[in-house]
Design a protein around this motif. Sequence first.
Motif, PDB file in Angstrom:
ATOM      1  N   ARG A 215       0.829  -1.210   0.000  1.00 37.33           N
ATOM      2  CA  ARG A 215       0.000   0.000   0.000  1.00 37.33           C
ATOM      3  C   ARG A 215       0.863   1.260   0.000  1.00 37.33           C
ATOM      4  O   ARG A 215       1.834   1.358   0.735  1.00 37.33           O
ATOM      5  N   ASN A 216       0.506   2.215  -0.869  1.00 42.84           N
ATOM      6  CA  ASN A 216       1.141   3.550  -0.935  1.00 42.84           C
ATOM      7  C   ASN A 216       2.641   3.506  -1.215  1.00 42.84           C
ATOM      8  O   ASN A 216       3.403   4.289  -0.666  1.00 42.84           O
ATOM      9  N   ILE A 217       3.050   2.593  -2.062  1.00 44.85           N
ATOM     10  CA  ILE A 217       4.462   2.445  -2.408  1.00 44.85           C
ATOM     11  C   ILE A 217       4.823   3.468  -3.492  1.00 44.85           C
ATOM     12  O   ILE A 217       4.194   3.493  -4.548  1.00 44.85           O
TER      13      ILE A 217
ATOM     14  N   ASP B 145      12.061   4.081  -6.167  1.00 44.83           N
ATOM     15  CA  ASP B 145      13.020   4.290  -5.091  1.00 44.83           C
ATOM     16  C   ASP B 145      12.935   3.078  -4.168  1.00 44.83           C
ATOM     17  O   ASP B 145      12.079   3.014  -3.286  1.00 44.83           O
ATOM     18  N   LEU B 146      13.813   2.098  -4.402  1.00 48.02           N
ATOM     19  CA  LEU B 146      13.751   0.831  -3.673  1.00 48.02           C
ATOM     20  C   LEU B 146      13.850   1.016  -2.160  1.00 48.02           C
ATOM     21  O   LEU B 146      13.161   0.338  -1.407  1.00 48.02           O
ATOM     22  N   LYS B 147      14.690   1.929  -1.708  1.00 47.94           N
ATOM     23  CA  LYS B 147      14.867   2.139  -0.265  1.00 47.94           C
ATOM     24  C   LYS B 147      13.588   2.700   0.357  1.00 47.94           C
ATOM     25  O   LYS B 147      13.129   2.220   1.399  1.00 47.94           O
ATOM     26  N   LYS B 148      12.976   3.708  -0.269  1.00 48.91           N
ATOM     27  CA  LYS B 148      11.721   4.265   0.248  1.00 48.91           C
ATOM     28  C   LYS B 148      10.621   3.212   0.205  1.00 48.91           C
ATOM     29  O   LYS B 148       9.816   3.101   1.138  1.00 48.91           O
ATOM     30  N   GLN B 149      10.589   2.442  -0.867  1.00 48.71           N
ATOM     31  CA  GLN B 149       9.597   1.379  -0.981  1.00 48.71           C
ATOM     32  C   GLN B 149       9.756   0.383   0.160  1.00 48.71           C
ATOM     33  O   GLN B 149       8.779  -0.019   0.796  1.00 48.71           O
ATOM     34  N   PHE B 150      10.995  -0.028   0.407  1.00 52.21           N
ATOM     35  CA  PHE B 150      11.288  -0.983   1.469  1.00 52.21           C
ATOM     36  C   PHE B 150      10.824  -0.445   2.823  1.00 52.21           C
ATOM     37  O   PHE B 150      10.175  -1.156   3.599  1.00 52.21           O
TER      38      PHE B 150
ATOM     39  N   TYR C 162       1.287 -12.607  -2.951  1.00 44.25           N
ATOM     40  CA  TYR C 162       2.602 -12.023  -2.714  1.00 44.25           C
ATOM     41  C   TYR C 162       3.342 -11.692  -4.014  1.00 44.25           C
ATOM     42  O   TYR C 162       4.536 -11.397  -3.995  1.00 44.25           O
ATOM     43  N   ASN C 163       2.643 -11.742  -5.142  1.00 44.52           N
ATOM     44  CA  ASN C 163       3.284 -11.484  -6.435  1.00 44.52           C
ATOM     45  C   ASN C 163       3.953 -10.119  -6.503  1.00 44.52           C
ATOM     46  O   ASN C 163       5.055  -9.984  -7.043  1.00 44.52           O
ATOM     47  N   GLU C 164       3.297  -9.089  -5.980  1.00 46.01           N
ATOM     48  CA  GLU C 164       3.898  -7.742  -6.017  1.00 46.01           C
ATOM     49  C   GLU C 164       5.134  -7.650  -5.132  1.00 46.01           C
ATOM     50  O   GLU C 164       6.095  -6.960  -5.477  1.00 46.01           O
ATOM     51  N   ILE C 165       5.105  -8.338  -4.009  1.00 43.59           N
ATOM     52  CA  ILE C 165       6.266  -8.341  -3.117  1.00 43.59           C
ATOM     53  C   ILE C 165       7.422  -9.067  -3.797  1.00 43.59           C
ATOM     54  O   ILE C 165       8.565  -8.600  -3.787  1.00 43.59           O
ATOM     55  N   GLU C 166       7.110 -10.194  -4.420  1.00 42.48           N
ATOM     56  CA  GLU C 166       8.138 -10.934  -5.159  1.00 42.48           C
ATOM     57  C   GLU C 166       8.704 -10.072  -6.284  1.00 42.48           C
ATOM     58  O   GLU C 166       9.927 -10.038  -6.491  1.00 42.48           O
TER      59      GLU C 166
END
Length: 185
Positions: free
Chosen positions: A67-69, A73-78, A120-124
């Motif tokens: 949600r709200n990713i 920006d991988l770090k902000k996403q994480f 979990y497809n989006e997380i993967e």
Amino acid sequence: MNKKSIVLQTTLELITKQGIQATSLSQIIKDSGVANGTVYHHFKNKEEIITELYLMLTQDFGTVVMRNIPEDDLKKQFTIMWHNLFDYFVNNPLAFVFSEQIARSPEIPQSLKDKARQYYNEIEAYFRKGIKDKVFKSYNTTVMEELFFGNVVSLVKIHENENVKLLDKHINQAIDISWKGFLRD
């Protein structure tokens, strides 16, 4: 709340307190206050209730994490993914107990766990992108997802301990430690 939702909520409450085996369909019916016929209208048996509950909560976990990713920006996403799951578990203690005790139980068939992986497809995809962009180590994405999840769970457990007062700085430290564990050398 509709009657089907009441049955699911009652089942969640019962199995997080006493486990799957100790929770009978008759107890679910009695505690939910929903008539037998109504329960059987929605579900054939206890296993069907647990299957729907498992899939519903797994979908919630996958949706909440992503949600709200922000884009690109991988770090902000994480960081947001981490906060999303942490906040969800802190604010939904039954979902937390379910994820820890029930969802990982051998009583949940592997075929159901495999079916739930779709949520979990989006997380993967996030971890695959990090690997592709050479930001993350080239590890198995399922292992990465489980380690991510486990790091959040560990901090939720610390939060649940009344003797430890978690501050924002502690949460940020945990996120930083987790993030650095995925980074390439």
